[in-house]
Design an enzyme around this catalytic site. Structure first.
Site, short mmCIF file in Angstrom:
data_model
loop_
_atom_site.label_atom_id
_atom_site.label_comp_id
_atom_site.label_asym_id
_atom_site.label_seq_id
_atom_site.Cartn_x
_atom_site.Cartn_y
_atom_site.Cartn_z
CE LYS A 208 -3.46 2.43 2.74
NZ LYS A 208 -4.39 2.00 3.79
CD GLU A 214 9.25 -6.02 7.23
OE1 GLU A 214 8.76 -4.92 6.53
OE2 GLU A 214 9.02 -6.36 8.58
N GLY A 269 -4.89 -1.89 5.13
CA GLY A 269 -4.15 -2.92 4.42
C GLY A 269 -4.75 -4.64 4.62
NE ARG A 270 -6.61 -3.80 10.97
CZ ARG A 270 -6.03 -2.83 11.00
NH1 ARG A 270 -4.69 -2.73 10.55
NH2 ARG A 270 -6.58 -1.77 11.80
CD GLU A 355 -2.05 -4.41 11.52
OE1 GLU A 355 -2.46 -4.30 10.34
OE2 GLU A 355 -0.62 -4.88 11.48
CG HIS A 386 -6.06 -36.20 16.46
ND1 HIS A 386 -6.29 -37.55 17.36
CD2 HIS A 386 -7.17 -35.99 15.67
CE1 HIS A 386 -7.13 -37.89 16.68
NE2 HIS A 386 -7.83 -37.09 15.70
CE LYS A 506 5.83 -1.08 9.92
NZ LYS A 506 4.94 0.01 9.16
O1 F6P Z 1 2.23 -4.10 9.97
C1 F6P Z 1 1.58 -2.92 9.76
C2 F6P Z 1 1.25 -2.78 8.28
O2 F6P Z 1 1.14 -1.31 8.03
C3 F6P Z 1 0.04 -3.44 7.93
O3 F6P Z 1 -1.08 -2.84 8.42
C4 F6P Z 1 -0.05 -3.50 6.44
O4 F6P Z 1 -0.93 -4.42 6.06
C5 F6P Z 1 1.50 -4.13 6.48
O5 F6P Z 1 2.08 -3.24 7.11
C6 F6P Z 1 2.04 -3.86 4.80
O6 F6P Z 1 1.97 -2.53 4.56
P1 F6P Z 1 2.28 -2.24 3.16
O7 F6P Z 1 0.85 -2.62 2.20
O8 F6P Z 1 2.23 -0.62 2.97
O9 F6P Z 1 3.60 -2.68 2.57
#
Ligand code: F6P
Length: 543
Positions: A208, A214, A269-270, A355, A386, A506
């Site tokens: 987003k 990452e 995002g979620r 979240e 199990h 972060k």
């Molecule tokens: O973990 C925090 C967060 O902002 C989530 O809410 C989001 O889904 C994820 O990081 C990834 O963010 P982006 O889509 O901006 O890379």
């Protein structure tokens, strides 16, 4: 919106008293006194049947919970969301994932723009692109068609795509490979790509913000991997597309904005798996099935928006969660899908629920004096039985469960599916009613073993039952939990749509990363534990 603090609301006080009266009652007693409750305490919408009779509630509990929802302004807040008002107060944004699945031709004007029209513009572009990839028309740098699609993203830009791919694998193109890279751990990248060839691989960089460490780290490694194999920077435009709200950063990375699929700040995002974030899903299952997924979401949205609160599936699920969290002190909710394809559904729900509702201040910034979001977790049935079900049956904690079952398998095989389904009903029954000491004795159990075999019962469950897992059904299930989260968050008075809690880690990681790799021993100014860990890590790293 209510100005009376939660614990001072009349319905809350009534629920406290009511809990004192009935909280200790056993489901055996509740069923004995009200034998038809299984016929009555159920609701159905969109083809999804919810049996909530095996909850520690009476009709009065439900009446009071619905009253609590009303007193908390659930209906007003729900309508504010659907109108596009900025209910994400800490980020001053509307919350409009419901617009992502409104049908073509519908209209929702926010700040002068028809967001539904914008959504369908992107959907049409996604459709054209998905068709090109699926038909082999989209060519890689050497002219070969794409065989493997790799989604690079994390959190909401990963969990939705992975979960949906696994859930709908039955409907997916089996001659195309789908991989997902999320972790910055290089192993994730290495394992996802080790048997792929760059000239037939397409990377979807999904972020987003297009600023997530990452994802950008993995995207840069993917870029190096492609250029390394194909020997030419211009290969990037054939092998990378982006999904983002941030066109400038996408261009900076080197992806042609023509190959970017946009979405908007008003999609969390979620809550984004049905936006352009679902591009990998659409390529996997095809635009028609993706359309069915959206229809499922929309059908549940409409149910949430219009059904009376006491027959409203997401409202009921949300209210029951509040009942257990705040009046019984439950810490966790288990969601157990009895459908192998839903293997990543619990992981998906963890981000959605935790979240969203893992907050300790109310929307106006006051520290709350009650519990908020519980821990969600789960595992597909029957595997969990199990493993950890022992603790649910005979441990000391109250763990309400949602059991999700289907009447038909997508892979019928002898009697497997009916055996699976028998377990859904058997678990709900065993958890509710248990086995008394008398019953255990009557079976001729040795006296010293009797206490070990007693099952206390009185463990609440919801059973959700549908015909079979389809794209449409997946949409309804996800929307069900989205709106249950909304219901809970509204009652707790929190902002379910921000996620400030992920920021500090972060920032600190950004400070620590160069200290791990500095050539000379860095001046460390952290606490003694962190300083020592960094020094120890540097020693091990050098060996
Ligand atoms: O973990 C925090 C967060 O902002 C989530 O809410 C989001 O889904 C994820 O990081 C990834 O963010 P982006 O889509 O901006 O890379």
């Amino acid at each position: 919106m209510p100005t009376v603090p939660l614990r001072d609301r009349a319905s809350w006080k009534a629920l406290e008293q009511h809990h004192t009266d009935i909280g200790g009652r056993h489901l055996r007693e509740l069923f004995a006194k009200d034998p038809d409750r299984g016929e009555r305490m159920c609701a159905e919408a969109t083809g999804l049947y919810l049996d909530y009779s095996k909850n520690r509630v009476t009709d009065e509990t439900l009446r009071l919970l619905v009253e609590l929802a009303r007193e908390s302004g659930l209906e007003q807040r729900r309508d504010m969301m659907f109108r596009g008002e900025p209910i994400n107060t800490s980020e001053h944004r509307p919350v409009l994932h419901v617009a992502l699945r409104m049908p073509e031709g519908a209209s929702l004007v926010v700040d002068g723009a028809d967001v539904v029209a914008e959504v369908h513009d992107v959907l049409n572009r996604m459709t054209a692109f998905a068709r090109q990839v699926r038909s082999g028309q989209w060519k890689g740098y050497t002219g070969k068609p794409i065989k493997n699609i790799v989604n690079v993203g994390i959190g909401g830009s990963d969990l939705g795509p992975v979960m949906a791919y696994e859930a709908l694998r039955h409907y997916s193109r089996r001659d195309l490979g789908f991989r997902f890279i999320s972790n910055v751990d290089p192993t994730d990248f290495a394992e996802a790509t080790h048997d792929l060839f760059a000239d037939e691989t397409l990377f979807i960089v999904c972020s987003k913000t297009f600023g997530t460490l990452e994802t950008l780290t993995n995207a840069h490694s993917a870029r190096d991997w492609v250029i390394g194999q194909l020997g030419d920077e211009s290969a990037v435009s054939h092998h990378f597309v982006a999904v983002s709200t941030n066109a400038a950063r996408v261009a900076e990375f080197g992806i042609d904005p023509a190959n970017m699929f946009g979405f908007w700040d008003w999609v969390g995002g979620r809550y984004s798996m049905d936006s352009a974030v679902g591009l990998s899903t659409m390529i996997a299952i095809g635009p028609e099935h993706f359309g069915e997924l959206l229809e499922g979401f929309h059908e549940m949205d409409e149910h949430f928006r219009t059904a009376p609160l006491d027959a409203n599936l997401p409202v009921l699920l949300g209210l029951l969660t509040v009942w257990y969290v705040n009046f019984f002190g439950a810490q966790t909710i288990g969601v157990m899908p009895y459908e192998q394809y839903l293997t990543r559904f619990p992981a998906y729900l963890q981000q959605l629920t935790m979240e969203s509702n893992g907050k300790h201040v109310s929307r106006d910034g006051r520290v709350v004096d009650y519990d908020t979001g519980p821990v969600y977790w789960g595992e597909p049935g029957t595997n969990g039985q199990h493993s950890f079900y022992q603790l649910i049956h005979q441990g000391t904690r109250l763990i309400p469960l949602d059991l999700i079952g289907f009447a038909k398998s997508l892979n019928p095989l002898r009697d497997h599916h009916d055996l699976l389904s028998a377990n859904v009903f058997a678990q709900a029954q065993a958890l509710a009613f248990g086995r008394t000491e008398e019953e255990v004795r009557a079976e001729g159990t040795a006296p010293d073993v009797v206490p070990h075999r007693v099952m206390q019962g009185n463990h609440p469950t919801n059973v959700l039952l549908a015909e079979r897992l389809t794209p449409h059904r997946l949409g309804t299930l996800v929307a069900l939990y989205e709106h249950s989260v909304f219901t809970q968050g509204t009652i707790w008075g929190i902002d379910s749509f921000d996620q400030w809690g992920v920021e500090l880690g972060k920032v600190l990681a950004g400070q620590i990363a160069p200290e791990l790799t500095a050539d000379t021993e860095p001046e460390l100014a952290h606490d003694s534990s962190t300083n020592r860990l960094i020094r120890h890590y540097r020693r091990l790293r050098k060996n």
